[in-house]
Each structure stands twice: as C-alpha cells, then as structure tokens.
Design a protein around this motif. Structure first.
Motif, mmCIF file in Angstrom:
data_model
loop_
_atom_site.group_PDB
_atom_site.id
_atom_site.type_symbol
_atom_site.label_atom_id
_atom_site.label_comp_id
_atom_site.label_asym_id
_atom_site.label_seq_id
_atom_site.Cartn_x
_atom_site.Cartn_y
_atom_site.Cartn_z
ATOM 1 N N GLU A 54 15.594 -4.890 34.946
ATOM 2 C CA GLU A 54 15.145 -4.410 36.254
ATOM 3 C C GLU A 54 13.638 -4.609 36.408
ATOM 4 O OE1 GLU A 54 18.494 -1.007 37.044
ATOM 5 O OE2 GLU A 54 16.468 -0.656 37.746
ATOM 6 N N ASP A 108 26.315 -0.992 33.309
ATOM 7 C CA ASP A 108 25.685 -2.185 33.874
ATOM 8 C C ASP A 108 26.359 -3.437 33.348
ATOM 9 O OD1 ASP A 108 23.852 -0.784 35.330
ATOM 10 O OD2 ASP A 108 22.247 -0.988 33.872
ATOM 11 N N SER A 115 13.372 1.873 32.445
ATOM 12 C CA SER A 115 14.037 1.863 31.140
ATOM 13 C C SER A 115 14.892 0.623 30.935
ATOM 14 C CB SER A 115 14.912 3.106 30.978
ATOM 15 O OG SER A 115 14.122 4.262 31.039
ATOM 16 N N GLU A 116 15.169 -0.091 32.010
ATOM 17 C CA GLU A 116 15.987 -1.307 31.936
ATOM 18 C C GLU A 116 15.071 -2.525 32.051
ATOM 19 O OE1 GLU A 116 19.044 -1.346 31.164
ATOM 20 O OE2 GLU A 116 19.707 0.693 31.591
ATOM 21 N N MET A 132 25.691 -6.897 32.287
ATOM 22 C CA MET A 132 24.500 -7.633 31.880
ATOM 23 C C MET A 132 24.514 -9.097 32.307
ATOM 24 S SD MET A 132 22.841 -5.177 30.762
ATOM 25 C CE MET A 132 21.408 -5.981 30.138
ATOM 26 N N ASN A 172 14.489 1.273 37.751
ATOM 27 C CA ASN A 172 14.541 2.002 36.492
ATOM 28 C C ASN A 172 13.711 1.253 35.451
ATOM 29 O OD1 ASN A 172 15.170 3.299 34.129
ATOM 30 N ND2 ASN A 172 17.381 3.162 34.383
#
Length: 67
Positions: free
Chosen positions: A23, A3, A19-20, A5, A17
């Motif tokens: 996002e 990714d 986990s991000e 950033m 997601n």
C-alpha cells in the motif's frame, strides 16, 4: 477477507495502511511523495486516501516544483 497479494493496489482504496508495504509502494508510485511525506500526511489528516492525496498535493504545491 485476507488481502490477495496478487493485486498491486490496496483492498480498501478509501484508506491507507502504512503497515502494508504494497500500500505504501502504491501510494508513493501514484502520488510521488517520499515515505516520510506520506507518513506526515497520514498523521496530519488520518488514513483517508482522499484526504491524504489532497494534503500531499497542497504540500507539494507549497514547496514548489521538483528539481
């Protein structure tokens, strides 16, 4: 590919997601649900961004306007 950033939106806009953090932030800014509402929608319909958006819009309509 990792990714980048410097971009504020998800790399794969068709999936969400949790986990991000960026996002989650993007989705909550765009659709205005709480993180808990976003998590619930993801559990209900999966990671498809279109399906999550539809679920959130339906649930927000069902709960009435914000006060």
């Amino acid at each position: 590919m990792a990714d980048d950033m410097t971009h504020r939106s998800p790399q794969n806009r068709s999936q969400i997601n949790l986990s991000e953090d960026y996002e989650v932030q993007y989705c909550t800014d765009k659709l205005e649900p709480s993180k808990a509402q976003l998590e619930f929608a993801l559990r209900e319909v999966g990671a498809s961004a279109d399906a999550v958006e539809t679920e959130l819009r339906q649930s927000m309509l069902a709960s009435g306007p914000k006060q």
